[in-house]
Design an enzyme around this catalytic site. Structure first.
Site, PDB file in Angstrom:
ATOM      1  N   ASP A 183       0.826  -1.078   0.128  1.00  0.00           N
ATOM      2  CA  ASP A 183      -0.078  -0.143  -0.047  1.00  0.00           C
ATOM      3  C   ASP A 183       0.829   1.226  -0.217  1.00  0.00           C
ATOM      4  O   ASP A 183       1.493   1.741   0.983  1.00  0.00           O
ATOM      5  CB  ASP A 183      -0.837   0.065   1.256  1.00  0.00           C
ATOM      6  N   TYR A 223       3.038   9.932  -0.602  1.00  0.00           N
ATOM      7  CA  TYR A 223       4.122   9.462   0.137  1.00  0.00           C
ATOM      8  C   TYR A 223       5.512   9.282  -0.330  1.00  0.00           C
ATOM      9  O   TYR A 223       6.473   9.351   0.107  1.00  0.00           O
ATOM     10  CB  TYR A 223       3.827   7.937   0.449  1.00  0.00           C
TER      11      TYR A 223
HETATM   12  N1  LIG Z   1      -5.015   6.367   3.900  1.00  0.00           N
HETATM   13  C1  LIG Z   1      -4.636   7.236   4.667  1.00  0.00           C
HETATM   14  O1  LIG Z   1      -4.817   8.261   4.742  1.00  0.00           O
HETATM   15  C2  LIG Z   1      -3.460   6.618   5.388  1.00  0.00           C
HETATM   16  C3  LIG Z   1      -3.183   7.333   6.767  1.00  0.00           C
HETATM   17  C4  LIG Z   1      -1.956   6.592   7.261  1.00  0.00           C
HETATM   18  C5  LIG Z   1      -1.527   5.281   6.973  1.00  0.00           C
HETATM   19  N2  LIG Z   1      -2.062   4.657   5.989  1.00  0.00           N
HETATM   20  C6  LIG Z   1      -1.479   3.349   5.216  1.00  0.00           C
HETATM   21  O2  LIG Z   1      -1.740   2.486   6.534  1.00  0.00           O
HETATM   22  C7  LIG Z   1      -0.384   1.950   6.855  1.00  0.00           C
HETATM   23  C8  LIG Z   1      -0.164   1.606   8.116  1.00  0.00           C
HETATM   24  O3  LIG Z   1      -0.297   2.827   8.907  1.00  0.00           O
HETATM   25  P1  LIG Z   1       0.741   3.523   9.771  1.00  0.00           P
HETATM   26  O4  LIG Z   1       2.162   3.291   9.157  1.00  0.00           O
HETATM   27  O5  LIG Z   1       0.215   4.908   9.864  1.00  0.00           O
HETATM   28  O6  LIG Z   1       0.953   2.939  11.124  1.00  0.00           O
HETATM   29  P2  LIG Z   1       0.989   1.475  11.950  1.00  0.00           P
HETATM   30  O7  LIG Z   1       1.029   0.333  10.972  1.00  0.00           O
HETATM   31  O8  LIG Z   1      -0.311   1.669  12.746  1.00  0.00           O
HETATM   32  O9  LIG Z   1       2.117   1.617  12.990  1.00  0.00           O
HETATM   33  C9  LIG Z   1       3.500   1.563  12.550  1.00  0.00           C
HETATM   34  C10 LIG Z   1       4.374   1.844  13.739  1.00  0.00           C
HETATM   35  O10 LIG Z   1       4.101   0.702  14.501  1.00  0.00           O
HETATM   36  C11 LIG Z   1       5.749   0.119  14.677  1.00  0.00           C
HETATM   37  N3  LIG Z   1       5.625  -1.139  14.554  1.00  0.00           N
HETATM   38  C12 LIG Z   1       5.305  -1.908  13.393  1.00  0.00           C
HETATM   39  N4  LIG Z   1       5.311  -3.037  13.645  1.00  0.00           N
HETATM   40  C13 LIG Z   1       5.370  -3.328  15.124  1.00  0.00           C
HETATM   41  C14 LIG Z   1       5.657  -4.455  15.955  1.00  0.00           C
HETATM   42  N5  LIG Z   1       5.437  -5.940  15.775  1.00  0.00           N
HETATM   43  N6  LIG Z   1       5.770  -4.131  17.364  1.00  0.00           N
HETATM   44  C15 LIG Z   1       6.278  -2.852  17.610  1.00  0.00           C
HETATM   45  N7  LIG Z   1       6.210  -1.837  16.943  1.00  0.00           N
HETATM   46  C16 LIG Z   1       5.663  -2.198  15.431  1.00  0.00           C
HETATM   47  C17 LIG Z   1       6.438   0.939  13.429  1.00  0.00           C
HETATM   48  O11 LIG Z   1       7.745   1.073  13.769  1.00  0.00           O
HETATM   49  P3  LIG Z   1       9.041   0.469  12.790  1.00  0.00           P
HETATM   50  O12 LIG Z   1       8.643   0.841  11.471  1.00  0.00           O
HETATM   51  O13 LIG Z   1      10.401   1.116  13.518  1.00  0.00           O
HETATM   52  O14 LIG Z   1       9.140  -0.945  12.983  1.00  0.00           O
HETATM   53  C18 LIG Z   1       5.841   2.145  13.135  1.00  0.00           C
HETATM   54  O15 LIG Z   1       6.306   3.165  14.177  1.00  0.00           O
HETATM   55  C19 LIG Z   1       0.683   3.039   6.356  1.00  0.00           C
HETATM   56  O16 LIG Z   1       2.091   2.586   6.226  1.00  0.00           O
HETATM   57  C20 LIG Z   1      -0.175   3.446   5.163  1.00  0.00           C
HETATM   58  O17 LIG Z   1       0.197   2.482   3.822  1.00  0.00           O
HETATM   59  C21 LIG Z   1      -2.986   5.335   5.113  1.00  0.00           C
END
Ligand SMILES: NC(=O)c1ccc[n+]([C@@H]2O[C@H](COP(=O)([O-])OP(=O)(O)OC[C@H]3O[C@@H](n4cnc5c(N)ncnc54)[C@H](OP(=O)(O)O)[C@@H]3O)[C@@H](O)[C@H]2O)c1
Length: 283
Positions: free
Chosen positions: A43, A48
């Site tokens: 995704d 980004y």
């Molecule tokens: N459509 C939209 O408006 C929108 C908005 C936000 C996000 N998104 C999409 O959703 C995806 C996921 O959301 P997000 O990136 O915002 O946040 P998330 O997946 O909820 O959280 C990511 C965070 O959690 C940490 N993490 C990941 N796996 C872990 C584990 N097993 N144990 C401990 N910590 C862990 C990561 O750190 P490290 O990387 O240091 O491991 C990072 O700081 C995005 O990458 C994007 O593709 C879309």
């Protein structure tokens, strides 16, 4: 890996890898690692600035293109029929592919009706296998679904144990639209990774807090795209298909719902102004 069948019969993995806040320089390595440990859905988004990194990984990974499922999103500055149409070509070029598996409107601002028409056209032309939206709260979601030829197949909204979106999910289901979670860990907000309920439930199955949080969403039929730049966490986050939470566990986690965003509300005028100002910048 469990599969979700979209309204048009297209199949997508219920779990993928998100690359928001993955720097352009690191993106190729991260996506290659993710594909290497078994992820098949990626995704990304125009906003980004890392579609090229995803494209490089698609080319280099050695997995046939038809086994990958690539999601990207049209940013507000590209809203409107003409701009969206051009931006789809740009995304295809950056992603080094001749089709996108799922294209989403990133935000419900600007001329998103024009964007949707461009997407319907590209879908019919075979450049997009499925089309959907993101951050469309029930009011705007219903409006677009009611007034478009092809209602959105997916709606990607903030969804995690603290903001569970159960009502929004029911409304999407009325239109045959699948809910996709962004921020499945709430980016760690509200101390998600040390939540006692998730920890005690996860312990019973030998699973981490992160795995328990993802499993809860998956059992509700929510598509998830956890992000991590670390390979060992990528491995952990995809290892959620060998256990099932009991009805009682599901109920307990259900009680963690605060019923509101931990980030920002798209109903808040300040948020809307902020997002619109970002849409006016070129990106
Ligand atoms: N459509 C939209 O408006 C929108 C908005 C936000 C996000 N998104 C999409 O959703 C995806 C996921 O959301 P997000 O990136 O915002 O946040 P998330 O997946 O909820 O959280 C990511 C965070 O959690 C940490 N993490 C990941 N796996 C872990 C584990 N097993 N144990 C401990 N910590 C862990 C990561 O750190 P490290 O990387 O240091 O491991 C990072 O700081 C995005 O990458 C994007 O593709 C879309």
């Amino acid at each position: 890996m469990e599969i979700i069948k979209l309204r048009n019969g297209v199949e997508m993995p219920i779990l993928g890898y998100g690359v928001y806040q993955v720097s352009p320089s690191e993106c190729e390595r991260c996506v290659l690692d993710a594909i290497g440990v078994g992820y098949r859905m990626i995704d990304t988004a125009q906003a980004y600035f890392n579609e090229e990194g995803v494209g490089n990984a698609i080319k280099k990974c050695g997995v046939p293109r038809n086994e990958l499922f690539i999601v990207t999103k049209v940013w507000i500055s590209n809203s409107g029929y003409e701009r969206a149409k051009a931006s789809i070509e740009e995304s295809l070029r950056k992603l080094k592919t001749d089709y996108i598996d799922l294209l989403l409107i990133h935000q419900p601002f600007g001329d998103y009706y024009g964007t949707w028409r461009a997407m319907e056209e590209a879908y019919k032309a075979g450049k997009l296998r499925a089309i959907g939206v993101s951050n469309f709260y029930p009011d705007r979601f219903i409006d677009l679904a009611e007034f478009s030829e092809i209602p959105p197949m997916v709606n990607q909204v903030e969804t995690h144990v603290f903001n569970q979106q159960t009502e929004a999910q029911k409304i999407m289901q009325q239109y045959g639209t699948h809910i996709m979670s962004w921020g499945p860990f709430a980016e760690g907000r509200n101390n998600l990774f040390s939540n006692e309920t998730l920890r005690s439930i996860g312990d019973k199955y030998g699973k981490s807090v992160a795995q328990t949080a993802l499993r809860y969403l998956i059992q509700r039929g929510v598509i998830v795209i956890p992000k991590s730049v670390r390979k060992e966490r990528m491995e952990q986050n995809i290892d959620v298909f060998d256990f099932a939470l009991s009805g009682e566990d599901m109920q307990r986690i259900g009680q963690l719902d605060l019923g509101h965003s931990l980030f920002f509300s798209h109903y808040d005028p300040q948020t809307v102004k902020w997002l619109c100002s970002m849409g006016k910048r070129s990106c």
